[in-house]
Design a protein around this motif. Structure first.
Motif, PDB file in Angstrom:
ATOM      1  N   ARG A 294      -5.351  17.554  20.519  1.00 46.98           N
ATOM      2  CA  ARG A 294      -6.198  18.614  19.977  1.00 46.98           C
ATOM      3  C   ARG A 294      -7.087  18.022  18.884  1.00 46.98           C
ATOM      4  N   LEU A 295      -8.352  18.318  18.959  1.00 45.65           N
ATOM      5  CA  LEU A 295      -9.323  17.812  17.989  1.00 45.65           C
ATOM      6  C   LEU A 295     -10.007  18.966  17.289  1.00 45.65           C
ATOM      7  N   VAL A 296     -10.203  18.823  15.992  1.00 48.02           N
ATOM      8  CA  VAL A 296     -11.045  19.745  15.240  1.00 48.02           C
ATOM      9  C   VAL A 296     -12.170  18.932  14.623  1.00 48.02           C
ATOM     10  N   LEU A 297     -13.399  19.289  14.947  1.00 50.32           N
ATOM     11  CA  LEU A 297     -14.575  18.673  14.340  1.00 50.32           C
ATOM     12  C   LEU A 297     -15.005  19.580  13.210  1.00 50.32           C
ATOM     13  N   ALA A 298     -14.704  19.163  11.983  1.00 45.92           N
ATOM     14  CA  ALA A 298     -14.964  19.993  10.801  1.00 45.92           C
ATOM     15  C   ALA A 298     -16.229  19.500  10.119  1.00 45.92           C
ATOM     16  N   PHE A 299     -17.104  20.432   9.747  1.00 47.61           N
ATOM     17  CA  PHE A 299     -18.410  20.076   9.191  1.00 47.61           C
ATOM     18  C   PHE A 299     -18.425  20.279   7.681  1.00 47.61           C
ATOM     19  N   ALA A 300     -18.805  19.233   6.965  1.00 46.36           N
ATOM     20  CA  ALA A 300     -18.956  19.297   5.507  1.00 46.36           C
ATOM     21  C   ALA A 300     -20.149  18.429   5.162  1.00 46.36           C
ATOM     22  N   GLU A 301     -21.283  19.064   4.905  1.00 47.77           N
ATOM     23  CA  GLU A 301     -22.532  18.323   4.728  1.00 47.77           C
ATOM     24  C   GLU A 301     -22.499  17.437   3.491  1.00 47.77           C
ATOM     25  N   ASP A 302     -21.883  17.904   2.416  1.00 54.10           N
ATOM     26  CA  ASP A 302     -21.884  17.153   1.162  1.00 54.10           C
ATOM     27  C   ASP A 302     -20.909  15.978   1.249  1.00 54.10           C
ATOM     28  N   ASP A 303     -21.403  14.773   0.949  1.00 54.82           N
ATOM     29  CA  ASP A 303     -20.584  13.570   1.047  1.00 54.82           C
ATOM     30  C   ASP A 303     -19.358  13.638   0.140  1.00 54.82           C
ATOM     31  N   ASN A 304     -19.546  14.111  -1.074  1.00 50.33           N
ATOM     32  CA  ASN A 304     -18.438  14.159  -2.025  1.00 50.33           C
ATOM     33  C   ASN A 304     -17.372  15.163  -1.603  1.00 50.33           C
ATOM     34  N   VAL A 305     -17.804  16.263  -1.017  1.00 60.32           N
ATOM     35  CA  VAL A 305     -16.844  17.252  -0.505  1.00 60.32           C
ATOM     36  C   VAL A 305     -16.014  16.639   0.612  1.00 60.32           C
ATOM     37  N   ARG A 306     -16.671  15.886   1.512  1.00 58.92           N
ATOM     38  CA  ARG A 306     -15.945  15.249   2.607  1.00 58.92           C
ATOM     39  C   ARG A 306     -14.926  14.250   2.077  1.00 58.92           C
ATOM     40  N   ALA A 307     -15.322  13.473   1.084  1.00 59.88           N
ATOM     41  CA  ALA A 307     -14.394  12.498   0.510  1.00 59.88           C
ATOM     42  C   ALA A 307     -13.207  13.187  -0.162  1.00 59.88           C
ATOM     43  N   THR A 308     -13.480  14.282  -0.855  1.00 64.10           N
ATOM     44  CA  THR A 308     -12.406  15.027  -1.529  1.00 64.10           C
ATOM     45  C   THR A 308     -11.438  15.614  -0.520  1.00 64.10           C
ATOM     46  N   ARG A 309     -11.957  16.168   0.559  1.00 67.53           N
ATOM     47  CA  ARG A 309     -11.090  16.762   1.581  1.00 67.53           C
ATOM     48  C   ARG A 309     -10.289  15.688   2.331  1.00 67.53           C
ATOM     49  N   MET A 310     -10.902  14.507   2.476  1.00 69.54           N
ATOM     50  CA  MET A 310     -10.159  13.406   3.084  1.00 69.54           C
ATOM     51  C   MET A 310      -9.015  12.992   2.167  1.00 69.54           C
ATOM     52  N   SER A 311      -9.297  12.901   0.884  1.00 68.61           N
ATOM     53  CA  SER A 311      -8.279  12.512  -0.088  1.00 68.61           C
ATOM     54  C   SER A 311      -7.158  13.540  -0.165  1.00 68.61           C
ATOM     55  N   ALA A 312      -7.497  14.818  -0.003  1.00 68.31           N
ATOM     56  CA  ALA A 312      -6.509  15.893  -0.098  1.00 68.31           C
ATOM     57  C   ALA A 312      -5.664  16.035   1.169  1.00 68.31           C
ATOM     58  N   GLY A 313      -5.995  15.264   2.200  1.00 72.02           N
ATOM     59  CA  GLY A 313      -5.224  15.338   3.436  1.00 72.02           C
ATOM     60  C   GLY A 313      -5.718  16.379   4.418  1.00 72.02           C
ATOM     61  N   GLU A 314      -6.860  17.001   4.151  1.00 68.94           N
ATOM     62  CA  GLU A 314      -7.390  18.011   5.073  1.00 68.94           C
ATOM     63  C   GLU A 314      -7.987  17.367   6.319  1.00 68.94           C
ATOM     64  N   PHE A 315      -8.451  16.135   6.183  1.00 68.29           N
ATOM     65  CA  PHE A 315      -9.036  15.418   7.310  1.00 68.29           C
ATOM     66  C   PHE A 315      -8.137  14.254   7.702  1.00 68.29           C
ATOM     67  N   ASP A 316      -8.084  13.988   9.003  1.00 68.56           N
ATOM     68  CA  ASP A 316      -7.401  12.798   9.499  1.00 68.56           C
ATOM     69  C   ASP A 316      -8.365  11.633   9.663  1.00 68.56           C
ATOM     70  N   ALA A 317      -9.646  11.933   9.676  1.00 66.56           N
ATOM     71  CA  ALA A 317     -10.673  10.905   9.733  1.00 66.56           C
ATOM     72  C   ALA A 317     -11.959  11.500   9.175  1.00 66.56           C
ATOM     73  N   ALA A 318     -12.818  10.636   8.662  1.00 69.58           N
ATOM     74  CA  ALA A 318     -14.092  11.107   8.129  1.00 69.58           C
ATOM     75  C   ALA A 318     -15.101   9.972   8.171  1.00 69.58           C
ATOM     76  N   ILE A 319     -16.362  10.350   8.301  1.00 65.92           N
ATOM     77  CA  ILE A 319     -17.475   9.409   8.170  1.00 65.92           C
ATOM     78  C   ILE A 319     -18.035   9.586   6.767  1.00 65.92           C
ATOM     79  N   LEU A 320     -18.086   8.493   5.995  1.00 62.20           N
ATOM     80  CA  LEU A 320     -18.474   8.576   4.596  1.00 62.20           C
ATOM     81  C   LEU A 320     -19.457   7.466   4.245  1.00 62.20           C
TER      82      LEU A 320
END
Length: 519
Positions: free
Chosen positions: A212-238
């Motif tokens: 199962r895949l979820v493609l989650a959209f977060a336009e702001d780079d810093n938001v994506r990094a924060t969510r990756m750090s918090a464990g909300e993402f299993d992978a991210a492009i940064l």
């Protein structure tokens, strides 16, 4: 079936530029559960291949006749074997793999391939990728497993273009509830938030290990990094600096993937300041590209001087320069162009100050940092650059007036993107050729490169094209990026390759259906 059509002016939607857009809702998303969540910086404008979704094979929902390998070679997917091309290069015949079915159970036949390409080429559909397939005069499906492309002229990149995803015949072009034959089937979409996919148990290669895949959209780079750090993402492009915090962390892997993806400054050529070649020449000389690579990219990139990456065989080695700034040469270029220092240190010509606005997308931290560096370097030579961080809806109508930090680039073939960016027929058509550049010799070279079946002729045409565009200083190229992916967990089958500008679920994720957790 022969189509009556002419090459329409191409208006690029912001989704192709990887900007955040919305689309009609398709119902509530299913709970993610133990899904693998990928954090992406941009939302797709559409999920319809006909309307421009992942034409270069970056989709997990659809499959093309061919697919691209990490080394940029192409392999048969829906095709049973590589195509057969006639001696004159104007007829290309594919035989389809037997037994392929769409996610809804319908068999995939040549009629579906014919429908997909005809829908792209039908002028009334206004497909934003129509110009890429303009060489096709006719698509025939003489039997269920045979597809014949008849071309107006030899078109060397055609086989590479057949990575376009195939949709069922008669499928609506909205892409609201997409049906493909790929390793993942569509479950749901919440515009502005996420898309949920699940592995297709009936796929010929078997059900993906990541079910199962979820493609989650977060336009702001810093938001994506924060969510990756918090464990909300299993992978991210940064961007590189945002990804730096994850280097060396247990349970995380950072991949820095080479690309032909560049960042540069698009100049509106009809304006008094940016339309002056002396300004653009001085600007290019003043930029410290080495410092940008070292600081803004944290070493994850290379200086750029033209639209074709030096990592590809199509690059003209004459199109290069000094990675470090040369402020003395920049000031000399301004003076030779009639620009004299003003009382406040900003150069002036005929009463006009060397001052202009440079836009960048506000949520893109990398482009913001590049813009800040550019403005600082320009100030040192007496050029005033005013920065404006805006959303894409505000940027688009201003591109004929204000400069913009843009991103493009493809490693596949020099016909990709360059024709639309520099051919005069695309001047002012959305995000293609927004600076309204036009040069008859460049037009001829791009047409020769597109239409010739002789590789030596094509190579000379693209070498000459690169030289003219560089001499005209149409853009100021800054850097080629390495795309940085952060992945949680240890997976076998991750295959970095060479990325293009639009990576989305392509790039490192192109074959996530083959990944398996390490034992």
């Amino acid at each position: 079936m022969r189509l009556a059509r002419r090459l329409a002016a191409l208006t690029v939607t912001s989704g192709l530029l990887a900007t955040a857009c919305s689309a009609p809702a398709t119902g509530p998303a299913a709970p993610a559960g133990d899904a693998f969540v990928i954090g992406l910086g941009s939302e797709f404008e559409t999920l319809s291949p006909v309307m421009g979704y992942a034409p270069d094979g970056g989709s997990l929902i659809y499959e093309g006749l061919m697919a691209r390998e990490p080394d940029l070679s192409v392999k048969p997917v829906l095709a049973a074997a590589p195509p057969v091309t006639s001696g004159d290069g104007r007829t290309v015949t594919f035989t389809l793999r037997d037994g392929v079915r769409f996610h809804d159970g319908r068999p995939l036949t040549s009629a579906d391939v014919e429908y997909t390409y005809e829908a792209v080429l039908e002028e009334s559909n206004n497909s934003p990728i129509r110009g890429d397939y303009a060489a096709i005069e006719e698509v025939d499906a003489p039997d269920a497993r045979t597809v014949v492309f008849r071309l107006a002229h030899p078109y060397a990149p055609l086989v590479q273009r057949t990575t376009l995803g195939i949709v069922p015949a008669g499928a609506p072009l909205t892409g609201d509830r997409p049906v493909g034959s790929g390793p993942y089937r569509f479950v749901s979409r919440i515009p502005g938030d996420k898309i949920v996919l699940e592995g297709s148990k009936d796929h010929r290669d078997g059900a993906p290990a990541i079910g199962r895949l979820v493609l989650a959209f977060a336009e702001d780079d810093n938001v994506r990094a924060t969510r990756m750090s918090a464990g909300e993402f299993d992978a991210a492009i940064l961007p590189p600096r945002a990804a730096a915090r994850f280097e060396g962390q247990p349970g995380l892997t950072v991949h820095k993937v080479p690309s032909a993806d560049y960042r540069g400054i698009m100049f509106p050529l009809g304006r008094p300041v940016t339309g002056d070649r002396a300004i653009r020449r001085a600007f290019s000389l003043a930029i410290d590209r080495k410092a940008m690579v070292d600081t803004v990219l944290a070493g994850a990139g290379e200086p750029a001087f033209g639209p074709v990456s030096p990592a590809t065989s199509w690059h003209n080695p004459e199109v290069t320069g000094s990675p470090a700034a040369d402020p003395e040469a920049a000031r000399k270029a301004l003076e030779e162009g009639g620009w004299a220092p003003g009382e406040d240190g900003i150069h002036v010509k005929d009463g006009v100050r060397a001052s202009f606005t440079l836009m960048y997308p506000a949520g893109d931290s990398l482009r913001k940092e590049l813009a800040l560096a550019v403005a600082s370097d320009a100030r040192k030579i007496g050029v005033d650059v005013r920065l404006a961080g805006l959303d894409w809806d505000a940027i688009e109508p201003r591109m004929s007036q204000d400069a913009l930090i843009m991103g493009w680039g493809s490693p596949y073939d020099p016909d990709y993107v360059n024709y639309e960016l520099f051919h005069s027929s695309y001047a002012g058509k959305g995000f293609f050729n927004p600076g309204r550049y036009g040069d008859p010799e460049v037009d001829d070279l791009l047409e020769t490169g597109r239409e010739s079946g002789d590789e030596a002729v094509r190579r000379k045409a693209y070498r000459d094209f690169q030289k003219i565009v560089r001499d005209d200083e149409v853009w100021t190229y800054l850097v080629f990026l390495k795309h940085v992916y952060v992945i949680r967990g240890d997976y076998r089958g991750v295959r970095p390759g060479v990325d293009a500008h639009e990576h989305a679920t392509g790039g490192l994720f192109r074959d996530i259906h083959t990944w398996k957790p390490a034992p």
